[in-house]
Design a protein around this motif. Structure first.
Motif, short mmCIF file in Angstrom:
data_model
loop_
_atom_site.label_atom_id
_atom_site.label_comp_id
_atom_site.label_asym_id
_atom_site.label_seq_id
_atom_site.Cartn_x
_atom_site.Cartn_y
_atom_site.Cartn_z
N UNK A 171 0.84 -1.21 0.00
CA UNK A 171 0.00 0.00 0.00
C UNK A 171 0.87 1.25 0.00
N UNK A 172 1.94 1.25 0.78
CA UNK A 172 2.82 2.41 0.86
C UNK A 172 3.55 2.67 -0.45
N UNK A 173 3.74 1.64 -1.27
CA UNK A 173 4.44 1.82 -2.54
C UNK A 173 3.52 2.36 -3.63
N UNK A 174 2.23 2.17 -3.46
CA UNK A 174 1.27 2.63 -4.47
C UNK A 174 0.47 3.85 -4.00
N UNK A 175 -0.06 3.79 -2.79
CA UNK A 175 -0.81 4.91 -2.21
C UNK A 175 -0.28 5.13 -0.79
N UNK A 176 0.82 5.86 -0.65
CA UNK A 176 1.44 6.04 0.67
C UNK A 176 0.46 6.61 1.70
N UNK A 177 0.71 6.27 2.95
CA UNK A 177 -0.14 6.78 4.02
C UNK A 177 0.05 8.28 4.20
N UNK A 215 8.92 9.05 -10.86
CA UNK A 215 9.12 7.63 -10.56
C UNK A 215 9.34 6.84 -11.85
N UNK A 216 10.51 7.05 -12.48
CA UNK A 216 10.80 6.36 -13.76
C UNK A 216 11.18 4.89 -13.55
N UNK A 217 11.31 4.20 -14.66
CA UNK A 217 11.74 2.80 -14.64
C UNK A 217 13.07 2.67 -13.90
N UNK A 218 13.17 1.65 -13.04
CA UNK A 218 14.41 1.38 -12.33
C UNK A 218 14.58 2.13 -11.03
N UNK A 219 13.58 2.93 -10.64
CA UNK A 219 13.72 3.74 -9.43
C UNK A 219 13.00 3.15 -8.22
N UNK A 220 12.31 1.99 -8.40
CA UNK A 220 11.46 1.46 -7.34
C UNK A 220 12.19 1.26 -6.02
N UNK A 221 13.38 0.66 -6.08
CA UNK A 221 14.09 0.36 -4.84
C UNK A 221 14.58 1.61 -4.12
N UNK A 226 5.99 2.65 -6.69
CA UNK A 226 5.80 1.97 -7.96
C UNK A 226 6.11 2.92 -9.12
N UNK A 227 6.56 2.33 -10.24
CA UNK A 227 6.89 3.11 -11.43
C UNK A 227 5.65 3.82 -11.97
N UNK A 228 5.85 5.06 -12.42
CA UNK A 228 4.76 5.81 -13.04
C UNK A 228 5.32 6.67 -14.17
N UNK A 229 4.68 6.61 -15.33
CA UNK A 229 5.09 7.42 -16.47
C UNK A 229 4.24 8.69 -16.60
N UNK A 230 3.41 8.94 -15.59
CA UNK A 230 2.51 10.08 -15.68
C UNK A 230 2.68 11.09 -14.54
N UNK A 231 3.42 10.71 -13.51
CA UNK A 231 3.59 11.59 -12.35
C UNK A 231 4.87 12.41 -12.49
#
Length: 263
Positions: A171-177, A215-221, A226-231
């Motif tokens: 949840x924190x990786x997609x919709x953080x608290x 949040x481009x590709x390869x930045x998750x860690x 999560x990766x996003x091409x729109x934010x």
């Protein structure tokens, strides 16, 4: 008569009286003034001159002081804004629940005042090239962010494959608290990129207006998101251009600046 008294001299008395009348008359016409009147006017003139001089000197130093203070405040504001532009918000760098940025309304959304002019310029330039930018998400207040997180957490927990720890992490990786999302800074903008032309235009031109893909590709860690091409995140033009030149995400760039400052 004895020498104790001066004999009355009628002629001398009349001459003295005549001189007094002439002196008084001259005082009125300005030709000749009695000594006492002249002295008094000189003293008044000197007092006025000194007063004007002292006022001018004090005014100069007051102006210099306040001008210096204003310059110091401007520098402080600039440094404060720079810090806000580059701040990272995450689970390890949370915001206080009372934090609220300075906001403006734009296209039906609230955004951070710091990026208003740049966003307007980007919209206008894109439109002149036939590109229709559309925001689908921007500033999110703490309470709303927390509600979104709790809904996502409940959704994940409804799946038996998720433990509480795993669900919270996901949840924190997609919709953080609340407190963990950069949407609360008002510096994140989520665009509608269903049109490939819009996505390509943003990717190519965003840095000209001070924006980066957050949040481009390869930045998750590194970002724990999560990766996003729109934010997209507003960081200021100079920072955006530097980050593209160095091929850095925001976390890398902050570390780079800190390292350079400590050298």
């Amino acid at each position: 008569m004895s020498g104790c008294l001066t004999p009355y001299d009628k002629k001398a008395y009349r001459e003295s009286k005549r001189r007094r009348k002439q002196a008084l008359k001259a005082d009125k016409t300005g030709r000749i003034m009695p000594f006492s009147t002249t002295k008094r006017r000189i003293i008044i003139a000197i007092s006025i001159t000194v007063t004007i001089f002292v006022t001018a000197v004090c005014g100069y130093f007051l102006f210099a002081y306040f001008n210096d203070v204003e310059g110091t405040n401007a520098q402080y504001v600039s440094e404060f804004e720079e810090k806000e532009l580059l701040m990272i918000v995450s689970q390890s760098n949370p915001l206080d629940d009372s934090y609220v940025p300075h906001l403006e309304n734009f296209e039906g959304y609230k955004i951070n005042t710091l990026m208003l002019d740049s966003l307007k310029e980007m919209y206008d330039d894109a439109n002149s090239e036939g590109i229709n930018l559309k925001i689908i998400n921007a500033y999110i207040p703490f309470d709303t962010q927390q509600e979104m997180y709790e809904q996502k957490l409940e959704e994940l927990l409804s799946n038996s494959d998720y433990t509480l720890v795993r669900a919270e992490s996901e949840a924190n990786r997609t919709v953080p608290k609340g407190g963990n999302s950069e949407f609360q800074t008002g510096l994140l903008v989520d665009f509608d990129i269903n049109d490939a032309k819009v996505s390509a235009w943003l990717e190519l031109n965003c840095v000209k207006y001070g924006f980066i893909l957050r949040y481009p590709e390869g930045s998750e860690d590194v970002c724990n998101h999560t990766v996003s091409n729109s934010i997209y995140r507003y960081v200021g033009r100079e920072n955006a251009v530097n980050m593209r030149s160095y091929n850095m995400i925001l976390e890398d760039y902050n570390l780079y600046l800190e390292t350079r400052q400590n050298q």
